[in-house]
Write an enzyme that holds these catalytic residues in place. Structure first.
Site, short mmCIF file in Angstrom:
data_model
loop_
_atom_site.label_atom_id
_atom_site.label_comp_id
_atom_site.label_asym_id
_atom_site.label_seq_id
_atom_site.Cartn_x
_atom_site.Cartn_y
_atom_site.Cartn_z
N LYS A 114 1.64 1.49 3.10
CA LYS A 114 0.36 2.22 3.10
C LYS A 114 0.11 2.87 4.45
O LYS A 114 -0.42 3.97 4.53
CB LYS A 114 -0.77 1.24 2.76
CG LYS A 114 -2.15 1.88 2.63
CD LYS A 114 -2.27 2.66 1.35
CE LYS A 114 -3.61 3.36 1.19
NZ LYS A 114 -3.58 4.47 0.23
N CYS B 64 -18.07 -2.43 1.96
CA CYS B 64 -18.52 -3.77 2.34
C CYS B 64 -18.59 -4.68 1.11
O CYS B 64 -18.60 -4.20 -0.02
CB CYS B 64 -19.92 -3.71 2.95
SG CYS B 64 -20.06 -2.49 4.24
#
Ligand code: M6R
Length: 596
Positions: A591, A2
């Protein structure tokens, strides 16, 4: 992982555009939800939040018009609770008189939620950030000041985190750091605080770096720092940051890959904390104990973790498990699996199509689907009966590093639990990882010149280091574009030995118990002119038989295997740089592979 940001001015003003910009600058960390609370001079809290990206949530809730004297912004990377409006941050206290948001993990939040409810507080979400607000509320309600309440909340909130919090009828923000990043910015007519420099740098270059165990009180025109243990004031001068925005995002490292290699001790520590406090661990162990067959299923690096996990399960818990690449799982087991079997599907992204295809077949056959996954809220978490988060935060670099080591830590933890072993051994992993990073870098750099002109290498291991050798070879191929074949050291003599010429580089990875066997492998190749580079324990036999040794501590064989991947990651990284490539974004690769 976060991101948090808070800002304090003297009076109400338009804050929306500044907050949107701060959110966008935090977004490189990865996130699934975003929220803003502004606090007006008259004490009104305007809270707007939802699951989604900054641009879309900002548009839906009209962030750009938000005004206030103070504000808190949070970007959430889900660990506790699905990405949703209610789990998004910031969070209010019971009466809506206080608001706060956090970064990191409060690992005892499940128990705390029950305590807060039984104390009569209003708990609205499954998210651990809300625990920070209620932990402070518990003490402000008893008449303690904000500073005192934060000091007391610290004793209650376990884990690694930082949070920012404020009361409606106040004009200050308070932030506390324990284990997660926190830095304050000091402007001409404002102060601000954030998990990350990039959200501060466009506003001011005057910053104050916070240490663990410190609380900062921010007013528009001054800041005060206090020790959380006894409230003593701490003097800290402002520093001027010269870094570019890109350098700040990389945390001072040249590339995200190097930053993520260095994050491994921290994320391992967070994962172990989380697993110590996760009910999903007990449920998973129960299912594994009762299973007929156990499959570990993944692709690429995650598959290499499955093979390693399978070795751990045999060694620690004496339980057979079948590691299999996701596509081969369908081809090889689609007819024989059933409801008695359990699959642990392993994926960093939780979106790899090959893995999701295997999940689909497993579900059709009634097999139990569990998972180890880094991106909470991804398709894999939604399809799984239970999932365990890898808790690595966003992995930006295409080569997986910290997610691989946390996959190994998670498997080892499960094996220990299955065997009813004391997991205190595992709590030493982060410290060993840190010293491995510190101690092996120079040893790796010493070897580098001998590899410069080679585009063909082998990476060999045996037993618990066999899958580590596979992963080392994958890393090397991925970012140096050299061909590197990973294989069982004992298989080398059955054919590949023919490739050996003068100075041909062969990497061996070993643990203490396999030294004798590895030495015969080393001699088979060195007597034919090869250059043997060994990653293993400090040992005179290895030193006298190989051309180069890179030394790894051996707390236990399994922990040594986890540590062994570190120099292979570093070697790949520095070889990639030596060849002029960008290790973060290697050619041809993506990715997340959402295609068949
Ligand atoms: O997201 P996943 O773990 O499911 O991805 C699987 C592979 O594509 C991934 O591990 C790939 O091999 C890595 N880029 C290796 O570093």
């Amino acid at each position: 992982m976060c991101g948090i940001f808070g800002i304090v001015y003297k009076q109400d003003r338009l804050l929306g555009p500044t907050l949107i910009d701060a959110g966008l600058r935090l977004s490189y960390r990865g996130y699934d939800s975003v929220g803003i609370a502004t606090i007006l001079e008259n004490g009104v809290i305007d809270l707007r939040k939802d699951a989604g990206k900054v641009k879309s949530v900002a548009e839906k809730y009209n962030f750009k018009e938000m005004i206030g004297q103070r504000a808190i912004l949070q970007l959430r990377w889900a660990t506790f609770g699905e990405p949703s409006l209610v789990n998004s941050q910031p969070h209010l206290d019971s009466e809506g008189l206080m608001v706060g948001a956090h970064n990191g993990n409060v690992v005892n939040n499940v128990e705390l939620r029950e305590e807060f409810i039984s104390e009569g507080m209003t708990v609205r979400s499954m998210n651990d950030g809300e625990s920070c607000v209620h932990a402070v509320e518990r003490f402000t309600k008893k008449g303690f000041s904000m500073l005192e309440a934060i000091q007391k909340a610290y004793d209650v909130l376990k884990g690694d985190y930082a949070f920012v919090i404020t009361k409606a009828n106040d004009d200050k923000l308070y932030a506390f750091k324990k284990g997660s990043g926190l830095v304050a910015g000091i402007g001409d007519d404002f102060t601000c605080v954030s998990s990350d420099l990039p959200s501060i740098l466009p506003l001011t270059r005057n910053v104050v770096f916070m240490n663990d165990g410190e609380i900062i009180e921010l007013s528009a025109d001054h800041y005060k720092i206090f020790s959380v243990s006894d409230g003593t004031p701490i003097e800290r001068a402002v520093e001027i940051v010269e870094d570019t925005m890109e350098a700040a995002q990389k945390g001072g490292f040249e590339h995200f890959m190097l930053k993520e290699i260095h994050e491994q001790p921290k994320v391992a520590k967070e994962l172990i904390h989380l697993m110590n406090n996760s009910s999903a661990v007990e449920v998973t162990i129960e299912a594994l104990i009762n299973a007929r067959n156990i499959f570990f299923i993944g692709c690429g690096t995650s598959y290499n973790a499955c093979v390693t996990g399978s070795v751990y399960f045999n060694r620690i818990s004496g339980r057979t498990t079948i590691p299999v690449a996701a596509t081969q799982f369908i081809a090889q087991y689609n007819r024989s699996i059933g409801p008695e079997d359990v699959g642990i599907f392993v994926s960093q992204s939780g979106e790899t199509k090959d893995v999701l295809n295997a999940v689909e077949i497993a579900k059709q056959k009634g097999m139990k689907v569990y998972s180890l996954v880094n991106v909470v809220g991804s398709t894999l978490t939604k399809l799984s009966e239970r999932w365990l988060p890898l808790a690595c935060g966003y992995e930006i670099s295409v080569p997986a590093t910290k997610t691989f080591t946390n996959q190994l830590v998670a498997f080892l933890y499960l094996a220990y639990k299955m065997a009813k072993f004391d997991i205190s051994d595992l709590e030493k992993i982060p410290g060993y990882m840190q010293s491995t990073i510190d101690d092996t870098k120079d040893q790796v750099l010493d070897v580098l010149p001998y590899l410069e002109n080679w585009n063909d290498l082998y990476s060999l291991g045996y037993g618990v280091t066999f899958p580590i050798a596979l992963e080392g070879a994958l890393k090397l191929k991925e970012i140096t574009y050299a061909h590197c074949e990973g294989m069982l050291s004992t298989e080398f003599k059955h054919g590949p030995l023919a490739a050996v010429t003068l100075d041909y580089p062969i990497l061996f990875t070993t643990i203490e118990e396999d030294i004798s066997l590895i030495i015969s492998g080393i001699n088979e190749v060195t007597c034919r002119g090869a250059r043997a580079i060994v990653i293993g324990p400090e040992d005179n036999r290895l030193k006298s038989n190989a051309q180069h040794t890179i030394t790894i501590s051996q707390p236990t064989p399994e922990i040594a295997s986890i540590l062994s991947i570190v120099p292979l990651q570093l070697l790949s990284y520095y070889m990639s740089i030596q060849r002029g490539f960008d290790p973060d974004f290697p050619r041809n690769l993506s990715k997340t592979l959402t295609v068949d």
